[in-house]
Scaffold this motif. Structure first.
Motif, PDB file in Angstrom:
ATOM      1  N   LEU A   9      14.390  -0.281 -37.401  1.00  0.00           N
ATOM      2  CA  LEU A   9      14.966   1.058 -37.396  1.00  0.00           C
ATOM      3  C   LEU A   9      14.880   1.733 -36.034  1.00  0.00           C
ATOM      4  O   LEU A   9      15.779   2.464 -35.629  1.00  0.00           O
ATOM      5  CB  LEU A   9      14.294   1.934 -38.450  1.00  0.00           C
ATOM      6  CG  LEU A   9      14.995   3.241 -38.773  1.00  0.00           C
ATOM      7  CD1 LEU A   9      16.404   2.994 -39.280  1.00  0.00           C
ATOM      8  CD2 LEU A   9      14.203   4.037 -39.777  1.00  0.00           C
ATOM      9  N   GLU A  44      13.029  -0.384 -46.811  1.00  0.00           N
ATOM     10  CA  GLU A  44      13.987   0.630 -46.379  1.00  0.00           C
ATOM     11  C   GLU A  44      13.463   2.033 -46.693  1.00  0.00           C
ATOM     12  O   GLU A  44      13.701   2.959 -45.933  1.00  0.00           O
ATOM     13  CB  GLU A  44      15.359   0.377 -46.988  1.00  0.00           C
ATOM     14  CG  GLU A  44      16.041  -0.803 -46.320  1.00  0.00           C
ATOM     15  CD  GLU A  44      17.508  -0.947 -46.653  1.00  0.00           C
ATOM     16  OE1 GLU A  44      17.981  -0.344 -47.640  1.00  0.00           O
ATOM     17  OE2 GLU A  44      18.185  -1.676 -45.916  1.00  0.00           O
ATOM     18  N   ARG A  47      11.202   3.209 -44.091  1.00  0.00           N
ATOM     19  CA  ARG A  47      11.938   3.364 -42.825  1.00  0.00           C
ATOM     20  C   ARG A  47      11.435   2.460 -41.705  1.00  0.00           C
ATOM     21  O   ARG A  47      11.392   2.856 -40.548  1.00  0.00           O
ATOM     22  CB  ARG A  47      11.963   4.816 -42.391  1.00  0.00           C
ATOM     23  CG  ARG A  47      12.654   5.674 -43.411  1.00  0.00           C
ATOM     24  CD  ARG A  47      12.765   7.083 -42.959  1.00  0.00           C
ATOM     25  NE  ARG A  47      13.429   7.845 -44.005  1.00  0.00           N
ATOM     26  CZ  ARG A  47      14.423   8.676 -43.788  1.00  0.00           C
ATOM     27  NH1 ARG A  47      14.853   8.868 -42.582  1.00  0.00           N
ATOM     28  NH2 ARG A  47      14.959   9.329 -44.780  1.00  0.00           N
ATOM     29  N   THR A  50      16.418  -1.235 -41.466  1.00  0.00           N
ATOM     30  CA  THR A  50      17.662  -0.730 -42.035  1.00  0.00           C
ATOM     31  C   THR A  50      18.637  -1.894 -42.215  1.00  0.00           C
ATOM     32  O   THR A  50      18.564  -2.890 -41.490  1.00  0.00           O
ATOM     33  CB  THR A  50      18.288   0.364 -41.152  1.00  0.00           C
ATOM     34  OG1 THR A  50      19.406   0.923 -41.838  1.00  0.00           O
ATOM     35  CG2 THR A  50      18.712  -0.152 -39.801  1.00  0.00           C
TER      36      THR A  50
END
Length: 96
Positions: A9, A44, A47, A50
């Motif tokens: 991410l 996901e 975080r 992604t």
């Protein structure tokens, strides 16, 4: 076998699920079969990654090899020699 890939991410780097976290090296990937959806949802949600998804892969003599060419390129890098790429500093200032 099925493995999970996604993008970090923060950096956007291609990553592979290694069973405990994410690795930049496809050979660290582990088979996930039935647990894939739960792993993807949890990772996901926290975080860390992604766009995670599962891909088919094979364990060979040289390590893990994704079955589809798209994932092989994501795992192994460009399909052309890097010395053949364009040098942005050598391009003209204007486009014809």
């Amino acid at each position: 076998m099925k493995i999970i890939t996604g993008n970090d991410l923060k950096s956007g780097a291609v990553t592979w699920w290694d069973g405990k976290g994410w690795s930049l090296h496809v050979n660290d990937a582990v088979a996930v079969e039935a647990d894939a959806a739960a792993i993807i949802a949890e990772e996901e949600a926290t975080r860390r990654v992604t766009g995670a998804y599962t891909v088919d892969a094979e364990q060979g003599a040289d390590g893990i090899r994704p079955a589809h060419i798209k994932e092989r390129i994501r795992a192994l890098g460009p399909t052309v020699r890097l010395d053949l790429s364009l040098d942005p500093s050598a391009t003209p200032d204007r486009v014809l």
